[in-house]
Design an enzyme around this catalytic site. Structure first.
Site, mmCIF file in Angstrom:
data_model
loop_
_atom_site.group_PDB
_atom_site.id
_atom_site.type_symbol
_atom_site.label_atom_id
_atom_site.label_comp_id
_atom_site.label_asym_id
_atom_site.label_seq_id
_atom_site.Cartn_x
_atom_site.Cartn_y
_atom_site.Cartn_z
ATOM 1 N N ARG A 16 0.806 -1.223 0.000
ATOM 2 C CA ARG A 16 0.000 0.000 0.000
ATOM 3 C C ARG A 16 0.840 1.275 0.000
ATOM 4 O O ARG A 16 0.584 2.196 -0.784
ATOM 5 C CB ARG A 16 -0.903 0.051 1.243
ATOM 6 C CG ARG A 16 -2.204 -0.651 1.101
ATOM 7 C CD ARG A 16 -2.599 -1.261 2.425
ATOM 8 N NE ARG A 16 -1.722 -2.381 2.686
ATOM 9 C CZ ARG A 16 -1.964 -3.606 2.234
ATOM 10 N NH1 ARG A 16 -3.071 -3.853 1.602
ATOM 11 N NH2 ARG A 16 -1.112 -4.600 2.434
ATOM 12 N N THR A 17 1.808 1.345 0.893
ATOM 13 C CA THR A 17 2.563 2.595 1.021
ATOM 14 C C THR A 17 3.349 2.853 -0.256
ATOM 15 O O THR A 17 3.393 3.985 -0.757
ATOM 16 C CB THR A 17 3.486 2.536 2.252
ATOM 17 O OG1 THR A 17 2.721 2.061 3.357
ATOM 18 C CG2 THR A 17 4.055 3.898 2.583
ATOM 19 N N LYS A 64 28.368 -3.540 -1.852
ATOM 20 C CA LYS A 64 29.829 -3.411 -2.006
ATOM 21 C C LYS A 64 30.443 -2.709 -0.808
ATOM 22 O O LYS A 64 31.628 -2.409 -0.800
ATOM 23 C CB LYS A 64 30.141 -2.607 -3.274
ATOM 24 C CG LYS A 64 29.632 -3.225 -4.559
ATOM 25 C CD LYS A 64 29.921 -2.273 -5.718
ATOM 26 C CE LYS A 64 28.989 -2.534 -6.877
ATOM 27 N NZ LYS A 64 28.929 -1.390 -7.789
ATOM 28 N N ARG A 123 11.362 3.284 3.331
ATOM 29 C CA ARG A 123 10.814 2.305 4.287
ATOM 30 C C ARG A 123 11.972 1.415 4.722
ATOM 31 O O ARG A 123 12.685 0.862 3.879
ATOM 32 C CB ARG A 123 9.724 1.455 3.662
ATOM 33 C CG ARG A 123 9.390 0.283 4.582
ATOM 34 C CD ARG A 123 8.114 -0.385 4.282
ATOM 35 N NE ARG A 123 6.975 0.448 4.607
ATOM 36 C CZ ARG A 123 5.749 -0.041 4.753
ATOM 37 N NH1 ARG A 123 5.528 -1.323 4.617
ATOM 38 N NH2 ARG A 123 4.742 0.762 5.034
ATOM 39 N N HIS A 146 5.163 5.383 11.534
ATOM 40 C CA HIS A 146 4.659 5.356 10.155
ATOM 41 C C HIS A 146 3.812 6.630 9.986
ATOM 42 O O HIS A 146 2.584 6.591 9.933
ATOM 43 C CB HIS A 146 3.820 4.096 9.951
ATOM 44 C CG HIS A 146 3.543 3.743 8.521
ATOM 45 N ND1 HIS A 146 3.768 4.591 7.458
ATOM 46 C CD2 HIS A 146 3.027 2.605 7.974
ATOM 47 C CE1 HIS A 146 3.424 3.990 6.335
ATOM 48 N NE2 HIS A 146 2.961 2.785 6.621
#
Ligand code: CP
Length: 357
Positions: free
Chosen positions: A75-76, A104, A125, A158
């Site tokens: 959703r986000t 790396k 996120r 959130h």
């Protein structure tokens, strides 16, 4: 390589109702929340016509956004991605860190600074809390800082989910005095649920709100949030008896068990059936109450509830895209282009072919 980060204090907004970084819900004041809710409704009204959709699409054609989503999201990710596209923002993404030069050994700081060389906005996120705040602080030290949005930081916060939740509550209660004075139940894994934690932080902006936490003892709301509520004089109660509190609730915010954070099979050890909603619970809920859920759902929310008019979670999900459009407009200071529109004459002038909105 990316190092572990810890919970951190919020990066302040730029002051007033301006937005730059969106890191922690504690910086949001009522005036900004009201403005964002109004702007969200204005945007979705404008977007209903082809002319409106075209207008929106040209507002940020010169901007690029980057998604750094190293923790799963449906959703986000999709709502921010589509919110960008509504405004003409071009997007790029890293969702699998094994495909970036982080493997790396590139440092977190160098990775973020590199992203900022190519884009005008970073949406993150992360599995660990504090990473978006760390990125925002770094941005504030370089010659070309770009805004950073926290799109979910571990089990901590959130903030944009909380904004869309506020919009959903505000819209649902628009005929009943708004969010002020409402009794809001939050149920499930409150200890590790970042959506309810962020939503609690926004409650200081509303008068006479009562919170009821419904959770097994092992997954009760954490003390940091409870202390915040106490500091701001927001009354809350805790219970394991859903049936006893259901009849008094104006909104029930259901959350799933966050088993992805289990360290020693904590979830299977608890009987969560007592913290679920089905047709039996619907009979105990007020006729005008609403049921919310950030989704994805688990067994705590019977799909049979979807047919009930009080089920608000699919609308809540869609509200997320429009609220995120409003957030992007605020960040890039283009909100007045919508706020200053005379929506009635715009519709009369351009209301040619309505789109679904
Ligand atoms: N509500 C929410 O954050 O959903 P996703 O994890 O699918 O983005």
């Amino acid at each position: 390589m990316i190092q572990e980060a810890i919970r951190e204090q919020p990066v302040p907004a730029t002051g007033g109702t301006e937005l730059f970084h969106v890191i922690d819900p504690r910086v949001f004041e009522r005036r900004l929340l009201d403005e964002l809710c109004d702007l969200t409704t204005q945007v979705r009204t404008v977007a209903k016509s082809y002319a409106g959709a075209r207008l929106l699409q040209e507002l940020l054609l010169n901007r690029r956004a980057m998604f750094h989503f190293t923790q799963p999201s449906t959703r986000t990710f999709l709502s921010f991605n589509n919110a960008c596209h509504v405004l003409g923002i071009r997007t790029s993404e890293i969702r699998d860190p094994s495909t970036s030069s982080e493997v790396k050994g590139e440092s977190f700081e160098d990775s973020i600074r590199t992203f900022s060389s190519y884009v005008d906005l970073i949406i993150m996120r992360t599995h660990s809390p504090g990473r978006a705040a760390q990125a925002a602080r770094l941005m504030d030290t370089i010659p070309r800082p770009v805004p950073v949005i926290n799109a979910g930081s571990g089990s901590d916060q959130h903030p944009t989910q909380a904004l869309l939740d506020i919009y959903t509550l505000d819209r649902s209660f628009s005929e009943r005095g708004g969010i002020d004075g409402k009794i809001i139940g939050m149920m499930g894994d409150l200890k590790r649920g970042r959506t309810v934690r962020s939503l609690c932080y926004l409650m200081k902006n509303y008068a006479d709100v009562h919170l009821v936490f419904i959770a097994p003892e092992q997954f009760a709301m954490q003390n940091d949030v409870k202390h915040h509520l106490e500091e701001h004089g927001i009354p809350f109660r805790e219970t394991e008896q859903l049936g006893k509190v259901l009849p008094e609730l104006d909104a029930l915010y259901v959350t799933r068990m966050q088993s992805e954070w289990d360290k020693a099979d904590e979830c299977p050890a608890v009987d969560f059936r007592r913290f679920s909603v089905g047709t039996k619970e619907l009979r105990m809920l007020k006729p005008e109450a609403i049921i919310m859920h950030p989704l994805p759902r688990g067994p705590e929310l019977d799909p049979a509830v979807d047919m009930d008019p009080r089920a608000m979670y699919w609308r809540q999900e869609r509200n997320g895209m429009w609220m995120r459009v409003a957030v992007l407009l605020k960040i890039f200071r283009m909100e007045s282009r919508i706020q200053d529109l005379d929506l009635e004459s715009f519709a009369a002038q351009h209301g040619d072919k309505p789109l679904v909105s």
